[in-house]
Design an enzyme around this catalytic site. Sequence first.
Site, PDB file in Angstrom:
ATOM      1  N   HIS A 477     -25.136 -12.363 -33.370  1.00  0.00           N
ATOM      2  CA  HIS A 477     -25.989 -13.501 -33.030  1.00  0.00           C
ATOM      3  C   HIS A 477     -26.602 -14.126 -34.276  1.00  0.00           C
ATOM      4  O   HIS A 477     -26.865 -15.330 -34.306  1.00  0.00           O
ATOM      5  CB  HIS A 477     -27.061 -13.075 -32.031  1.00  0.00           C
ATOM      6  CG  HIS A 477     -26.505 -12.812 -30.673  1.00  0.00           C
ATOM      7  ND1 HIS A 477     -26.401 -11.559 -30.141  1.00  0.00           N
ATOM      8  CD2 HIS A 477     -25.972 -13.645 -29.752  1.00  0.00           C
ATOM      9  CE1 HIS A 477     -25.860 -11.625 -28.941  1.00  0.00           C
ATOM     10  NE2 HIS A 477     -25.585 -12.875 -28.678  1.00  0.00           N
ATOM     11  N   GLU A 717     -10.161 -16.912 -22.198  1.00  0.00           N
ATOM     12  CA  GLU A 717     -10.352 -15.961 -23.298  1.00  0.00           C
ATOM     13  C   GLU A 717      -9.329 -14.835 -23.297  1.00  0.00           C
ATOM     14  O   GLU A 717      -9.251 -14.082 -24.259  1.00  0.00           O
ATOM     15  CB  GLU A 717     -11.757 -15.351 -23.214  1.00  0.00           C
ATOM     16  CG  GLU A 717     -12.876 -16.359 -23.327  1.00  0.00           C
ATOM     17  CD  GLU A 717     -14.230 -15.726 -23.066  1.00  0.00           C
ATOM     18  OE1 GLU A 717     -14.897 -15.341 -24.037  1.00  0.00           O
ATOM     19  OE2 GLU A 717     -14.610 -15.618 -21.875  1.00  0.00           O
ATOM     20  N   ASP A 741     -12.081 -14.715 -28.718  1.00  0.00           N
ATOM     21  CA  ASP A 741     -11.576 -13.615 -27.896  1.00  0.00           C
ATOM     22  C   ASP A 741     -10.099 -13.787 -27.557  1.00  0.00           C
ATOM     23  O   ASP A 741      -9.359 -12.799 -27.473  1.00  0.00           O
ATOM     24  CB  ASP A 741     -12.391 -13.495 -26.608  1.00  0.00           C
ATOM     25  CG  ASP A 741     -13.630 -12.623 -26.789  1.00  0.00           C
ATOM     26  OD1 ASP A 741     -13.580 -11.717 -27.641  1.00  0.00           O
ATOM     27  OD2 ASP A 741     -14.627 -12.854 -26.095  1.00  0.00           O
ATOM     28  N   CYS A 787     -14.278 -24.119 -27.347  1.00  0.00           N
ATOM     29  CA  CYS A 787     -15.629 -23.832 -27.818  1.00  0.00           C
ATOM     30  C   CYS A 787     -15.671 -22.669 -28.803  1.00  0.00           C
ATOM     31  O   CYS A 787     -16.750 -22.236 -29.203  1.00  0.00           O
ATOM     32  CB  CYS A 787     -16.557 -23.536 -26.640  1.00  0.00           C
ATOM     33  SG  CYS A 787     -16.075 -22.107 -25.654  1.00  0.00           S
TER      34      CYS A 787
END
Length: 872
Positions: A477, A717, A741, A787
């Site tokens: 993060h 993904e 992913d 994204c």
Amino acid sequence: MSESSQTLTLLAPVAGLVVPLAAVPDPVFAGQALGEGIALDPLGECLHAPCDGEVVQCARTHHALTLRTEAGVELLLHLGLDTVELQGQGIEPLVAVGDRVRAGDPLCRFDADALARGASALITPLVITEAGGWRLREPSLAAGARVTLGEPLLVLEAAVAESRETLAGGPEADRRLTLALAAGLHARPAARLRAIAREHGVALSVHLDHGAGESDGGSGESPGASADSLSALMNLGLTEGAALRLTARGERAEAALDAAEALLTTPEAEAHPAPQPQATPNEALGEGVEEGELAGLVASPGLALGPLVAYRPPLPAVPHDGEGEAVEAPRLTQALTRVGEALARDEAEATRAGQTAEAEIFAAHGAWLADPDLAAAAEERIRDGRGAGQAWREALDAEAERLTATGNALLAARVADLRDLQRRVMTELSDAAVPGLPELPENALLVAEELTPSELVAVAARRPAGLCLAGGGTTSHVAILARARGIPCLVAMGPGLLAALDNTPSEAAILDAERGRLVPAPSEAQVVEVTARLEARRREAEAARAAAFEPAITQDGREVEVCANIGGAEEARLAAEAGADGVGLLRSEFLFLERDSAPDEATQRDEYQAALAALNGKPVIIRTLDIGADKQLPYLRLPAVPNPALGVRGARLWASHPELLETQLRALLGVTPLDALHIMLPMVSEAGELRQVRQRLEAIASELGLAARPRLGAMIEVPSAALCAASLAAEADFLSIGTNDLTQYTLAMDREDPALTARADVLHPAVLRLIQATVAGAKGRCPVGVCGAAAGDDLAAPLLVALGVDELSVEPARVPAVKAALRRLDAAALAAELPELLALPDAAAVRERLAAWLARTDATPDTTTTTTLERC
């Protein structure tokens, strides 16, 4: 407890089934990192004292306690596995630190059903953490044997105690040798010496033999240091080539000296210099780290120039004065025990992962933590009236000063280890909040071991030019937040990063977060070159920002939406200011992190509403909670699984925790306007998962009397979703490809593994074919966006548009540059090259061919712009 001068018997603390310690499904206990012992799978609901003794430690969460017998033996009783996560729920302590108990006295009661639901196992280890001169006999009870409460369980014998009595006048041997360790007698071999002494039951000492070779037989010998004390061994200042004399007393003195001599005279396979950073993508492709450079993984790309500023968090605040020795001494003991257990877990995990060097460091820290000289120094200060934390601080300050004063670079380098232990123990003894970050000069490059997301946010407000972190990963993060703010950032630079920079003062270091390099002390020519590059990028960025609010229309007339990836309302404002056409990904999991409980409906709704308000009617895609066993939440205990990336996470989570989805859907349906809201489900592998969520969404919307409905989409993904895109598109209002992913699962390569980072490339033909299949399956049914990190990649972004995606979602700071690059692109012309590109053998070949094509057509996107002038 049955005790004689020769034996000590420990009784079963609860009725149960015998589990050998090696069979306990926890590496810390199974690997005997904390000591020898046994375990029971309890059949009762109360733990009793296995012997007479004093309670010297009780865990704050009530799941563990330590008894000390009059003979000095310390026993850890650990109720269940992973029970610390329960924060004491279901456990009622019946004793406190300082209480004296008799064998059979109740220690704690517990709700077996509650623990079984929340813990990974009820198996309860009984571990001898300090033998005190006693040796454990081989347990006679077989695995699975049933024992009753109070039945003899383990027997210790005074074999080592006898040898200790013999030590004073017993067999003694000595050995002269020359130290062959290139790094001298540092912490790791010192810890091994202590282990050798304990394994052989001897008193082992090391002397610097100043008189080696003289006829007086050693009159020039130093007083020496006991192997029991790492501090004493380290203070000898022994370097390679030093003449030593070892002495050992005890029945196995010669065997101990043989082992010690083998340790000290065998050159280390790894001399343990300042740790080098792990492999970076460039290294994996064959480009090595040049002299004067430090390497890391690129978490947020860019280029920056500025002074290096090391961030070492200030020590935790602790009371200066104590409440007396009777209170403070047990407090210190408990803190040392907790830190020791944590180090043992770290060592076991590193060993299991094959990280030998890291495991050795943790072992050395654990041995140093148990150093009797350090403990004695702290206890002396407690007797002088200090609090436990202050006493530990002063004791380690004094030891650090002694090491520094030796003038020995090797010993001085160990001060960082002491400081780490100082901080860890003081943290256990502090209730105060950690002070804030230091002031940063203009264009500073902040260097730190690690940053939390909240620290990163505070750092970003001070506008650093870049970040360099010893730990972390490219999808942490912190990395995500750095990318969102356009702050160039390298991670995983290695545990020696700060130490490596201590002796490298520089007014202008270069952070090249495109090649994955930090140049702490660049030449004048390098500074001039980077300054020119930054100025050119500044001008390009200004031009891109001036047109940021205009649509991105390619040379062949295709309009492509350029949206932003964000973590919350604050970044939504950044996205709007950067000219984003909307939000392509709001990671709702940020709301769920760093909390003791899940956010309620109102809290979530307020955050989502603020994001929609910031975009003023533009579409906002909010991803539902994407969490799994690989990213645990303190209030959402998911069972450990061998491969968390393939376990219960994303969309699969809702089957086991429907209450989380229920609350989140209600919060989402509470925002306005609903036609601007897009809800996206992560980790979808088949259309049925999306259909179930849509049904629940419809039911809640009807219950609330809503006329409008938000759009519902799915992330692509996993390969199954890409290959079945047509069926998903029939259920979805939109699809969004998560390239991070998708690449990982397609290539079976962990993108957080530095050795594989370079090969886990979205431009691999296999990944590109899956993206192509997704676009083809959704054609005429719903739009497709991207994204993942590839949307902001200079080479990947144009190719994604050529493959037919309708929208790219990037970090807010990248929006102007990506739009500018797309306006120079002839997507149709690049699409014509796809058959040849997809036929290439690997990602490296695709990158080479694609870069050449973009250069020929003058469509190369702007390189990443990262100075403080270029960030929104």
